[in-house]
Design a protein around this motif. Sequence first.
Motif, mmCIF file in Angstrom:
data_model
loop_
_atom_site.group_PDB
_atom_site.id
_atom_site.type_symbol
_atom_site.label_atom_id
_atom_site.label_comp_id
_atom_site.label_asym_id
_atom_site.label_seq_id
_atom_site.Cartn_x
_atom_site.Cartn_y
_atom_site.Cartn_z
ATOM 1 N N ALA A 133 -6.307 1.728 -7.382
ATOM 2 C CA ALA A 133 -6.132 3.023 -6.846
ATOM 3 C C ALA A 133 -7.557 3.554 -6.206
ATOM 4 C CB ALA A 133 -5.635 3.975 -7.741
ATOM 5 N N PHE A 134 -7.579 4.043 -5.101
ATOM 6 C CA PHE A 134 -8.755 4.905 -4.538
ATOM 7 C C PHE A 134 -8.473 5.987 -3.520
ATOM 8 C CE2 PHE A 134 -7.614 1.529 -1.160
ATOM 9 C CZ PHE A 134 -7.587 2.303 -0.032
ATOM 10 N N GLU A 135 -9.265 6.661 -3.329
ATOM 11 C CA GLU A 135 -9.022 7.957 -2.334
ATOM 12 C C GLU A 135 -9.577 7.650 -1.113
ATOM 13 O OE1 GLU A 135 -9.343 12.725 -3.387
ATOM 14 O OE2 GLU A 135 -10.930 11.470 -4.461
ATOM 15 N N TYR A 136 -8.856 8.470 -0.137
ATOM 16 C CA TYR A 136 -9.173 8.236 1.339
ATOM 17 C C TYR A 136 -8.957 9.542 1.964
ATOM 18 C CZ TYR A 136 -9.711 6.943 6.095
ATOM 19 O OH TYR A 136 -9.954 6.876 7.433
ATOM 20 N N GLU A 137 -9.886 10.511 2.360
ATOM 21 C CA GLU A 137 -9.533 11.504 2.929
ATOM 22 C C GLU A 137 -8.791 12.575 2.221
ATOM 23 O OE1 GLU A 137 -11.087 12.406 5.649
ATOM 24 O OE2 GLU A 137 -12.156 10.688 6.163
ATOM 25 N N GLY A 138 -8.994 12.554 0.957
ATOM 26 C CA GLY A 138 -8.180 13.408 0.030
ATOM 27 C C GLY A 138 -6.731 12.892 -0.332
ATOM 28 N N MET A 139 -6.497 11.683 0.154
ATOM 29 C CA MET A 139 -5.278 11.221 -0.007
ATOM 30 C C MET A 139 -5.347 10.058 -1.475
ATOM 31 S SD MET A 139 -3.720 10.613 3.649
ATOM 32 C CE MET A 139 -4.977 9.500 4.176
ATOM 33 N N GLY A 140 -4.393 9.867 -2.036
ATOM 34 C CA GLY A 140 -4.536 8.776 -3.021
ATOM 35 C C GLY A 140 -3.938 7.515 -2.469
ATOM 36 N N SER B 116 2.125 15.379 -2.983
ATOM 37 C CA SER B 116 1.983 15.650 -4.684
ATOM 38 C C SER B 116 2.800 17.170 -4.758
ATOM 39 C CB SER B 116 0.250 16.074 -4.783
ATOM 40 O OG SER B 116 0.134 16.469 -5.846
ATOM 41 N N LEU B 117 2.790 18.036 -3.783
ATOM 42 C CA LEU B 117 3.627 19.157 -3.739
ATOM 43 C C LEU B 117 5.006 18.923 -4.315
ATOM 44 C CD1 LEU B 117 3.713 22.296 -3.434
ATOM 45 C CD2 LEU B 117 4.028 21.782 -0.985
ATOM 46 N N VAL B 118 5.672 17.851 -3.522
ATOM 47 C CA VAL B 118 6.869 17.802 -3.733
ATOM 48 C C VAL B 118 7.186 17.158 -5.115
ATOM 49 C CG1 VAL B 118 9.101 16.252 -2.909
ATOM 50 C CG2 VAL B 118 7.571 17.303 -1.325
ATOM 51 N N HIS B 119 6.358 16.392 -5.576
ATOM 52 C CA HIS B 119 6.385 15.843 -6.869
ATOM 53 C C HIS B 119 6.182 16.871 -7.783
ATOM 54 C CE1 HIS B 119 4.645 13.747 -10.787
ATOM 55 N NE2 HIS B 119 5.624 12.978 -10.207
ATOM 56 N N GLY B 120 5.613 17.819 -7.764
ATOM 57 C CA GLY B 120 5.321 18.919 -8.639
ATOM 58 C C GLY B 120 6.914 19.751 -8.662
ATOM 59 N N LEU B 121 7.614 19.834 -7.519
ATOM 60 C CA LEU B 121 8.823 20.706 -7.363
ATOM 61 C C LEU B 121 9.775 19.744 -8.055
ATOM 62 C CD1 LEU B 121 8.515 21.879 -3.642
ATOM 63 C CD2 LEU B 121 8.292 23.205 -5.770
ATOM 64 N N VAL C 229 0.820 -1.064 -0.030
ATOM 65 C CA VAL C 229 0.053 -0.008 -0.343
ATOM 66 C C VAL C 229 0.818 1.114 -0.047
ATOM 67 C CG1 VAL C 229 -1.790 1.361 1.179
ATOM 68 C CG2 VAL C 229 -1.660 -1.309 1.436
ATOM 69 N N LYS C 230 0.703 2.128 -1.071
ATOM 70 C CA LYS C 230 1.465 3.515 -0.974
ATOM 71 C C LYS C 230 0.278 4.632 -0.510
ATOM 72 C CE LYS C 230 4.438 4.133 -4.095
ATOM 73 N NZ LYS C 230 5.261 4.338 -5.209
ATOM 74 N N VAL C 231 0.577 5.429 0.313
ATOM 75 C CA VAL C 231 -0.422 6.543 0.659
ATOM 76 C C VAL C 231 0.282 7.868 0.142
ATOM 77 C CG1 VAL C 231 -1.618 7.899 2.604
ATOM 78 C CG2 VAL C 231 -1.358 5.363 2.881
ATOM 79 N N ILE C 232 -0.374 8.660 -0.687
ATOM 80 C CA ILE C 232 -0.009 9.710 -1.362
ATOM 81 C C ILE C 232 -0.807 10.880 -0.926
ATOM 82 C CG2 ILE C 232 0.599 10.938 -3.372
ATOM 83 C CD1 ILE C 232 0.473 7.848 -4.672
ATOM 84 N N THR C 233 0.105 11.779 -0.285
ATOM 85 C CA THR C 233 -0.575 13.079 0.465
ATOM 86 C C THR C 233 -0.528 14.391 -0.581
ATOM 87 O OG1 THR C 233 1.234 13.852 1.604
ATOM 88 C CG2 THR C 233 -0.159 12.253 2.732
ATOM 89 N N GLN C 234 -1.452 15.334 -0.128
ATOM 90 C CA GLN C 234 -1.066 16.804 -0.783
ATOM 91 C C GLN C 234 0.123 17.123 -0.718
ATOM 92 O OE1 GLN C 234 -3.667 18.092 -2.624
ATOM 93 N NE2 GLN C 234 -1.999 19.060 -3.323
ATOM 94 N N TYR D 268 -4.811 11.341 -5.435
ATOM 95 C CA TYR D 268 -5.393 10.327 -6.209
ATOM 96 C C TYR D 268 -5.128 10.081 -7.773
ATOM 97 C CZ TYR D 268 -9.287 7.495 -8.049
ATOM 98 O OH TYR D 268 -10.176 6.649 -8.606
ATOM 99 N N GLU D 269 -4.849 11.103 -8.297
ATOM 100 C CA GLU D 269 -4.396 11.053 -9.743
ATOM 101 C C GLU D 269 -3.030 10.579 -10.086
ATOM 102 O OE1 GLU D 269 -6.982 14.777 -12.008
ATOM 103 O OE2 GLU D 269 -4.841 15.260 -11.076
ATOM 104 N N MET D 270 -2.265 10.742 -9.013
ATOM 105 C CA MET D 270 -0.806 10.209 -8.944
ATOM 106 C C MET D 270 -0.899 8.605 -8.777
ATOM 107 S SD MET D 270 1.265 12.752 -6.633
ATOM 108 C CE MET D 270 2.810 11.804 -6.475
ATOM 109 N N ALA D 271 -1.681 8.269 -7.926
ATOM 110 C CA ALA D 271 -2.045 6.775 -7.410
ATOM 111 C C ALA D 271 -2.641 6.135 -8.547
ATOM 112 C CB ALA D 271 -3.028 6.553 -6.342
ATOM 113 N N GLN D 272 -3.436 6.925 -9.416
ATOM 114 C CA GLN D 272 -4.081 6.281 -10.716
ATOM 115 C C GLN D 272 -3.187 6.055 -11.789
ATOM 116 O OE1 GLN D 272 -7.183 9.168 -11.251
ATOM 117 N NE2 GLN D 272 -8.748 7.579 -11.348
#
Length: 270
Positions: free
Chosen positions: A119-126, A63-68, A55-60, A93-97
């Motif tokens: 891939a699914f979304e949970y509390e705003g996380m991917g 996502s910010l770090v990925h953008g940087l 399981v990989k949990v991806i937070t906002q 969630y789009e990163m997980a997808q």
Amino acid sequence: MAFRRFLRGSVPWEHLEGVTRAVMERYDEPSARVTFLDADNWLSTPFVVNDRWFVKVITQQNSLVHGLLTRGRNLGAFSSGTEGFFEHFGTPYEMAQHELAATERMRDLGIDAPEPVEAFEYEGMGVLVLSYLRDFETLDDLPRESIERHTPTVFRDLHRMHEHGLAHGDFRCENVLVADDEVYFIDATSVREDAIADARAYDLACALGALEPLVGAPLAVDAASAVYDASELLAAEEFLDFVNLRPDHDFDAAAIRGAVEKRALDNDVV
């Protein structure tokens, strides 16, 4: 160190518990034994449930770090004389997808990768769920003789991706796992389809750079040349300095250039 901790971030324990409960409900697990992996990963928090679900949990923040990182890598690509070719997705969630889709694509091509589940979304996380490979080692943790034996397979599978319009985008030895003596690719990222030729050359440069310290430039280039022609090797050479700027790569670019140019001369390409 404080800045590195900020970039990596952390997921509140109650959110990790919630994700674990969601996994248990989705896959009819009556109880859960959770193992956190010792991974220096800024783009997710990985853990294993019941030695079965990776399981990989991806937070906002991830996502910010990925953008940087994406912007930084694209600037590096500009310095190599090409347009940037890395892509960033707007939500966790789009990163997980995307990673799920990339893993499915690799398996469709006959390349070994962990089985994608969902891939699914949970509390705003991917949340990305894959099958868990037990008893694996990363490529760079193997003895040299084993790395040498697997090197042709690594280039063969990378070339198969490239033949079918797919680029890995983040080739590192940590993203090549060996389990039951089979090579598995993980953590493919996204590149722009209109820049796929440059992305392939970048992939090849990353692979040569990752393997040079482990097996030497001549062997790495010889293995690559079994599936890539001299012109493709020369295209990868253009990205070596860019790749060597990455903190997760450290190799002898001059040795790789020498081996590539020798191969090109032998084939009357230069």
